[in-house]
Write a protein that holds these residues in place. Sequence first.
Motif, PDB file in Angstrom:
ATOM      1  N   LEU B 150      -0.825  -8.978   3.254  1.00 24.04           N
ATOM      2  CA  LEU B 150      -1.904  -8.426   4.073  1.00 24.04           C
ATOM      3  C   LEU B 150      -2.998  -7.761   3.235  1.00 24.04           C
ATOM      4  O   LEU B 150      -4.138  -7.654   3.667  1.00 24.04           O
ATOM      5  CB  LEU B 150      -1.335  -7.380   5.039  1.00 24.04           C
ATOM      6  N   SER B 151      -2.635  -7.302   2.055  1.00 24.66           N
ATOM      7  CA  SER B 151      -3.590  -6.529   1.249  1.00 24.66           C
ATOM      8  C   SER B 151      -4.285  -7.379   0.198  1.00 24.66           C
ATOM      9  O   SER B 151      -5.064  -6.863  -0.592  1.00 24.66           O
ATOM     10  CB  SER B 151      -2.846  -5.386   0.561  1.00 24.66           C
ATOM     11  N   GLY B 152      -3.972  -8.681   0.167  1.00 30.19           N
ATOM     12  CA  GLY B 152      -4.586  -9.535  -0.837  1.00 30.19           C
ATOM     13  C   GLY B 152      -3.853  -9.534  -2.176  1.00 30.19           C
ATOM     14  O   GLY B 152      -4.175 -10.329  -3.059  1.00 30.19           O
ATOM     15  N   GLY B 177       4.878  -2.349  -3.093  1.00 29.44           N
ATOM     16  CA  GLY B 177       3.946  -2.178  -1.982  1.00 29.44           C
ATOM     17  C   GLY B 177       4.353  -1.011  -1.096  1.00 29.44           C
ATOM     18  O   GLY B 177       3.529  -0.172  -0.708  1.00 29.44           O
ATOM     19  N   LEU B 180       3.822   2.312  -2.893  1.00 27.15           N
ATOM     20  CA  LEU B 180       2.432   2.730  -2.964  1.00 27.15           C
ATOM     21  C   LEU B 180       1.967   3.307  -1.627  1.00 27.15           C
ATOM     22  O   LEU B 180       1.243   4.304  -1.594  1.00 27.15           O
ATOM     23  CB  LEU B 180       1.566   1.523  -3.380  1.00 27.15           C
ATOM     24  N   ALA B 184       0.383   7.033  -1.131  1.00 22.88           N
ATOM     25  CA  ALA B 184      -0.847   7.357  -0.389  1.00 22.88           C
ATOM     26  C   ALA B 184      -0.538   8.375   0.703  1.00 22.88           C
ATOM     27  O   ALA B 184      -1.335   9.287   0.961  1.00 22.88           O
ATOM     28  CB  ALA B 184      -1.454   6.086   0.214  1.00 22.88           C
ATOM     29  N   SER B 208      -2.190   4.007   6.511  1.00 19.42           N
ATOM     30  CA  SER B 208      -1.948   2.570   6.635  1.00 19.42           C
ATOM     31  C   SER B 208      -1.557   1.993   5.280  1.00 19.42           C
ATOM     32  O   SER B 208      -2.303   2.095   4.311  1.00 19.42           O
ATOM     33  CB  SER B 208      -3.222   1.889   7.153  1.00 19.42           C
ATOM     34  N   MET B 210      -1.360  -1.165   4.560  1.00 21.83           N
ATOM     35  CA  MET B 210      -2.295  -2.260   4.269  1.00 21.83           C
ATOM     36  C   MET B 210      -3.549  -1.722   3.585  1.00 21.83           C
ATOM     37  O   MET B 210      -4.028  -2.277   2.600  1.00 21.83           O
ATOM     38  CB  MET B 210      -2.658  -2.978   5.565  1.00 21.83           C
ATOM     39  N   GLU B 211      -4.079  -0.608   4.095  1.00 17.27           N
ATOM     40  CA  GLU B 211      -5.295  -0.044   3.503  1.00 17.27           C
ATOM     41  C   GLU B 211      -5.019   0.555   2.130  1.00 17.27           C
ATOM     42  O   GLU B 211      -5.838   0.423   1.207  1.00 17.27           O
ATOM     43  CB  GLU B 211      -5.882   1.028   4.440  1.00 17.27           C
ATOM     44  N   ALA B 212      -3.862   1.214   1.989  1.00 20.79           N
ATOM     45  CA  ALA B 212      -3.526   1.811   0.686  1.00 20.79           C
ATOM     46  C   ALA B 212      -3.476   0.728  -0.379  1.00 20.79           C
ATOM     47  O   ALA B 212      -3.988   0.890  -1.494  1.00 20.79           O
ATOM     48  CB  ALA B 212      -2.193   2.539   0.773  1.00 20.79           C
ATOM     49  N   LEU B 213      -2.854  -0.404  -0.030  1.00 19.53           N
ATOM     50  CA  LEU B 213      -2.733  -1.490  -1.003  1.00 19.53           C
ATOM     51  C   LEU B 213      -4.043  -2.230  -1.199  1.00 19.53           C
ATOM     52  O   LEU B 213      -4.366  -2.659  -2.302  1.00 19.53           O
ATOM     53  CB  LEU B 213      -1.633  -2.452  -0.571  1.00 19.53           C
ATOM     54  N   ALA B 214      -4.813  -2.387  -0.099  1.00 17.76           N
ATOM     55  CA  ALA B 214      -6.116  -3.052  -0.231  1.00 17.76           C
ATOM     56  C   ALA B 214      -6.973  -2.284  -1.242  1.00 17.76           C
ATOM     57  O   ALA B 214      -7.691  -2.874  -2.042  1.00 17.76           O
ATOM     58  CB  ALA B 214      -6.813  -3.131   1.121  1.00 17.76           C
ATOM     59  N   LEU B 215      -6.869  -0.954  -1.213  1.00 17.51           N
ATOM     60  CA  LEU B 215      -7.667  -0.149  -2.149  1.00 17.51           C
ATOM     61  C   LEU B 215      -7.190  -0.314  -3.585  1.00 17.51           C
ATOM     62  O   LEU B 215      -7.935  -0.035  -4.528  1.00 17.51           O
ATOM     63  CB  LEU B 215      -7.657   1.322  -1.731  1.00 17.51           C
ATOM     64  N   LEU B 216      -5.943  -0.760  -3.777  1.00 16.87           N
ATOM     65  CA  LEU B 216      -5.522  -1.040  -5.145  1.00 16.87           C
ATOM     66  C   LEU B 216      -6.120  -2.360  -5.646  1.00 16.87           C
ATOM     67  O   LEU B 216      -6.119  -2.626  -6.843  1.00 16.87           O
ATOM     68  CB  LEU B 216      -3.997  -1.040  -5.288  1.00 16.87           C
ATOM     69  N   GLN B 218      -9.167  -2.762  -5.553  1.00 15.17           N
ATOM     70  CA  GLN B 218     -10.535  -2.252  -5.451  1.00 15.17           C
ATOM     71  C   GLN B 218     -11.541  -3.091  -6.246  1.00 15.17           C
ATOM     72  O   GLN B 218     -12.677  -3.264  -5.815  1.00 15.17           O
ATOM     73  CB  GLN B 218     -10.589  -0.791  -5.904  1.00 15.17           C
TER      74      GLN B 218
END
Lengths: 390, 406
Positions: B150-152, B177, B180, B184, B208, B210-216, B218
């Motif tokens: 989900l986080s790419g 994941g 992390l 967060a 979230s 998903m958001e915590a990992l999406a920001l990794l 970055q």
Amino acid sequence: MPSGPLGNVRVADFTWQIAGPTCTRYLGLMGAEVLRVESNRRPDPYRQRTISHLINQNKKSITLNLSHPTAIELARQVACLSDVVIENFAPGVIERLGLGYDELRRENPDIIMVSSAGLGHTGPDFNQVAYGTLVQCFTGWSALQGYPDGGPEIGGIWTDPMVGMLEVFLVNAALNRRWEHGDGQYIDLSMAEATTMLLPEAVLEYGMNGRVQEPLGNQHESAAPHGNYPCLGEDQWVGIVVETDEQWRALCKTLGHSEWLTDPRFDTGLLRWRNREALDKLLAEVTAGYDAAGLAETLQRAGTPAAPSLSVGQLWNNPHLRERGFFHSFRDHDGTGYELPGAPWRFDGELEGEMATQPLRGEHNGYVFGELLGLSDAEIERLVEEQVVY
Amino acid sequence: MALDLYQGTNVLDLGQGISGPFCGKMFADLGARVVKVEPHSGDPARRIGPFPGGEPDPEASGIYLALNANKLGVTLDLESATGRELLLELAQGADLLIESFPPSYLPGIGLDFPAFQARNPRLVMTSVTPLGQTGAWSGFQANNLLLSDLSGHSREHPGPVDEPANQPPLQLAAHQGEFLAGLAAASASALALNRRRLHGKGCHVDVSGMEALALLSQTALAEFSLGMPPRTRQREGAGRQALLVLLPCRDGYVGISPRQQDQWERFVELMGSPAWAEDAKFATTDSRLANWGELEPLLAEWTRERDKEDVYRQAQSVRIPSFPLNTAADLFTSAQLAAREFFVEVDHPKTGRLRYPGFPARFASGKELELAPAPSLGGDNATVLGAYGPGLSNDEVAALRSQGVI
């Protein structure tokens, strides 16, 4: 009332590259006044890169040529006006500059200082040359990352932004302590140890059983199916996870393959795990006819955990993230419009932070040296000419 | 002396699995009193392992023991009215409540944030879930693999591969994941506790994964936002940004990065200045990257004859960035980690003495991480429901036990 949870906190930011700036970006977003100390003599290479738009936003920037004693004195004054000092120079540098913890706390006894380095600031190897992705090799993490039988992978950059998030926790913990008890703090953070802290399975497995864990790829230790399966379109995949009999029944019914439920190879969780190769093959043939996001939604509604494997573009346009207001719009100094993600948390549904564009280098020299330190315009001009403010 | 940044802070940890309990662990390690609340069936992490001898035992799961050291353990049946009332009473004395249930679960049994807030307006409640409390997908389930998807990260982290069709996107190894997301949540909780100082009251923190990992991811997100073309998963033609490689050694692999010209020249010298290094194909940073396919086997020829620790030491001695690819076994013999006393030994009745990863920071105060073993299931029921919380007598605790509430 100050805006944001850290509205009354000032941070002197001597960090560069990725980990430190990632931390101070969050602190700034949460309302802290972050004074980023930069230098044109020794510019941060990451300031030239696209990522700078993100990791250097929400800060004020001053420029100081730290090879000059007057600049060091000014930096010392900025640090002493601050609640928190964060730095990630090579170990020993900040002390040699005369800006070490012992120096600063003489004037500001309750100052909080966080210093991060690849292997920390003590021990026989503290001085090794450490790049973030290479540090991942040291930590045990890269030895676990990869396809089974495919050899290990260094992997993308993980340790740096993770350590930035950890520093947000440490700074807030130290502020909490100071507000409760009045004491300051010096924190010597090892990026390598931070990464190993997140690998207790591998560490305890070796301690318990003398066994070195190998890369598992997408497999689960004990459940199947568990993997990414091909879908319609080029390089599109759906992740499917089955850990219970209910999830398995929902999967078979949703995909219209009730005959799998009576297949003796897949009768129990243990059998599904033992026969996971056969199961993966069957599943991949079926998923290939579906759209990844659509199938994941259908499976989730039926009770089977699933998700599309998103590309960065799909992540960007993801309706769920958009609905949560994860992305924020800006206009840069040159007028360019763009969007950046905020933070992974909300307080009572709100981010409560002000998202700002990254500062120009030295954009806040006037504010910091004039308003905060009380220098006249003429004095500041002279310091610029002498390349002290530079 | 033990670490004390959160001494005096009371945490009620309803987290199950990895993310929630890791958030609670960060507070426990820094001196908070953390009460872990489990259902009768126990935290699912008790079933993950690793187990001594590979034999599943809910009291000896390695990941459970590491995540829940320094906590007190109680069992509460939240499906019963008495269990819910006991939880509310415990929350009355808490600063922070952590939970990781599906977003509809607690409100469904009458335990939404307002219910806690009515008893304790200063309470911070952190909900850490894969997809957050709001949004179309908020009710979806996601473990480590699905969070990576989900986080790419499944695509971004491994980098390009030779055969994308046969090499699916890859999850972050070893539950990273989920860890992390928990990290967060710890940062968000610490922020919310400081926020309480300004507002005088607590709040509900929505974290979230998903958001915590999406920001990794970055870098990829920022590049996409500013119009740079996304990277492909196909290695061929993807190009390399810098010379940063894993090379095979006699006993494993070594990571090395002689990326700058001066570093490269010192590396050639280290290899004994072989004749091939004179070739114009390898003369510049760009040409070495362009001819990487030919260069890699030549470098590997040299490293393969050596131990990873030796290559690393030799390279670092001439300031070439390098680290051995360590396994857990190597970490236990690392002089660096030993000098910093990173591992902390914990004696647990089921496993005996084992080394756990410690806290990654040293403090000028000289205070150090101390670890008490993780609680057995319901092991602290009498203490927590007695002296610490609702003040129940031993007889009352015994009665609750026979009713199945604890």
